[in-house]
Design a protein around this motif. Structure first.
Motif, mmCIF file in Angstrom:
data_model
loop_
_atom_site.group_PDB
_atom_site.id
_atom_site.type_symbol
_atom_site.label_atom_id
_atom_site.label_comp_id
_atom_site.label_asym_id
_atom_site.label_seq_id
_atom_site.Cartn_x
_atom_site.Cartn_y
_atom_site.Cartn_z
ATOM 1 N N UNK A 1 0.830 -1.157 0.044
ATOM 2 C CA UNK A 1 -0.035 -0.127 0.034
ATOM 3 C C UNK A 1 0.950 1.209 0.003
ATOM 4 N N UNK A 2 2.002 1.220 0.790
ATOM 5 C CA UNK A 2 3.045 2.356 0.957
ATOM 6 C C UNK A 2 3.968 2.432 -0.241
ATOM 7 N N UNK A 3 3.985 1.488 -1.194
ATOM 8 C CA UNK A 3 4.922 1.419 -2.151
ATOM 9 C C UNK A 3 4.657 1.909 -3.526
ATOM 10 N N UNK A 4 3.414 2.139 -3.725
ATOM 11 C CA UNK A 4 2.788 2.289 -5.076
ATOM 12 C C UNK A 4 3.467 3.592 -5.589
ATOM 13 N N UNK A 5 3.536 4.583 -5.189
ATOM 14 C CA UNK A 5 4.277 5.866 -5.498
ATOM 15 C C UNK A 5 5.544 6.121 -5.251
ATOM 16 N N UNK A 6 6.406 4.989 -4.808
ATOM 17 C CA UNK A 6 7.863 5.184 -4.567
ATOM 18 C C UNK A 6 8.517 5.270 -5.760
ATOM 19 N N UNK A 7 9.630 6.057 -5.782
ATOM 20 C CA UNK A 7 10.233 6.170 -7.290
ATOM 21 C C UNK A 7 11.489 4.809 -7.465
ATOM 22 N N UNK A 8 11.153 4.162 -8.386
ATOM 23 C CA UNK A 8 12.122 3.023 -8.637
ATOM 24 C C UNK A 8 11.625 1.981 -7.945
#
Length: 320
Positions: free
Chosen positions: A219-226
């Motif tokens: 849920x927290x990693x969707x918009x993480x760069x790379x």
């Protein structure tokens, strides 16, 4: 249809999983060290990938164990307070093992030595507490390991070990003390059913906990760069750790004394850590371990030669 054999009769049982364990652990150590270079913002995809890889491999082995027992008309799996408590300790071991390799300035080999030597010292203590025979060669091996630990800690790294790493190592050893103590009392027997129950429950609990962590982190990693690259490295590290965890559990469940099982397990992981340090230095520019660490590793390897004596066809089986 195959029938369920109630007893395990292979004296050299520990060596096949030891080979798989060592190979898997080498790639796991490298994968986690690569993840340690990720930024704090990339922690969520790294955790998500690692947990998904671990959950997948663990679930596959649980399914395999259940199907094998069903095909061989074995008894149903029993859930007990002991194997559930040991499963919780396993989850702590998984987390602390991964964390131990992520600290800056701490080599793969040093972290591995600290964890391995600690468990080697625990093994005969647990054997004595449970009135299991420990061979003199095993005691000699433990003394050599203690000397290696002192050499490593006081000549190089002990004064600079981060406080967080010391906490991680303490939790790791406490979890192993609980796990091996319960396993020795309730599962280290030649009878297959209790050992199979223990393996399926422990591995299933780790798979379930890893899946929950993976979904929460996703849920927290969707918009993480790379995020994709980091999660793929994490999945690789998680899958290789899952294979190492499964094979390590099979080694620990050998019916003989913990000093033997832990010795075989630690020798495989030590060789894997040495290999990971060299491969990491050549391919990724990681620092090579300091000279005292290599000396300590050689001493531990010598000690494990004592600990691994008589594990083949001439072994004397220890019955509980």
């Amino acid at each position: 249809m195959p029938t369920y054999a109630p007893h395990q009769a292979r004296a050299g049982y520990v060596w096949r999983p030891a080979l798989l364990y060592g190979g898997a652990y080498l790639f796991f150590a490298l994968g986690v060290k690569l993840l340690s270079s990720a930024t704090q913002a990339q922690a969520a995809p790294a955790i998500s990938g690692f947990a998904f890889g671990l959950a997948t491999v663990a679930a596959l082995y649980v399914r395999r164990g259940l199907l094998r027992r069903r095909r061989q008309n074995g008894p149903p799996v029993r859930l007990t307070a002991a194997n559930l408590s040991s499963s919780f300790a396993c989850c702590v071991i998984v987390v602390t093992t991964a964390l131990a390799y992520t600290f800056d300035g701490v080599s793969i080999l040093l972290a591995l030595l600290l964890m391995r030597i600690g468990v080697l010292i625990l093994a005969p203590i647990i054997d004595f507490a449970n009135k299991r025979e420990v061979r003199p060669a095993s005691l000699a091996g433990v003394l050599i390991c203690i000397g290696a630990a002192l050499l490593t800690l006081f000549r190089s790294s002990w004064p600079t070990l981060p406080t967080a790493l010391q906490i991680v190592l303490t939790l790791y050893l406490l979890a192993y003390f609980v796990r091996l103590g319960l396993m020795t009392r309730f599962a280290k027997t030649e009878e297959r059913a209790p050992r199979g129950d223990w393996f399926i429950v422990e591995t299933g609990m780790v798979a379930a906990a890893s899946l929950v962590v993976a979904l929460a982190s996703l849920v927290w990693s969707v918009d993480t760069p790379d995020a994709m690259r980091v999660s793929m490295v994490g999945a690789f590290a998680g899958a290789t750790y899952g294979l190492a965890f499964v094979q390590g559990t099979l080694i620990y469940l050998d019916w003989r004394e913990n000093t033997l099982a832990v010795g075989v397990n630690r020798s495989a992981s030590l060789l894997a850590g040495m290999g990971a340090s060299l491969v990491g230095a050549v391919m990724f520019g990681f620092p090579l371990p300091a000279s005292p660490e290599w000396i300590a590793a050689a001493l531990v390897l010598c000690a494990l030669g004592f600990l691994g004596v008589r594990t083949g066809a001439l072994s004397s089986l220890h019955k509980t």
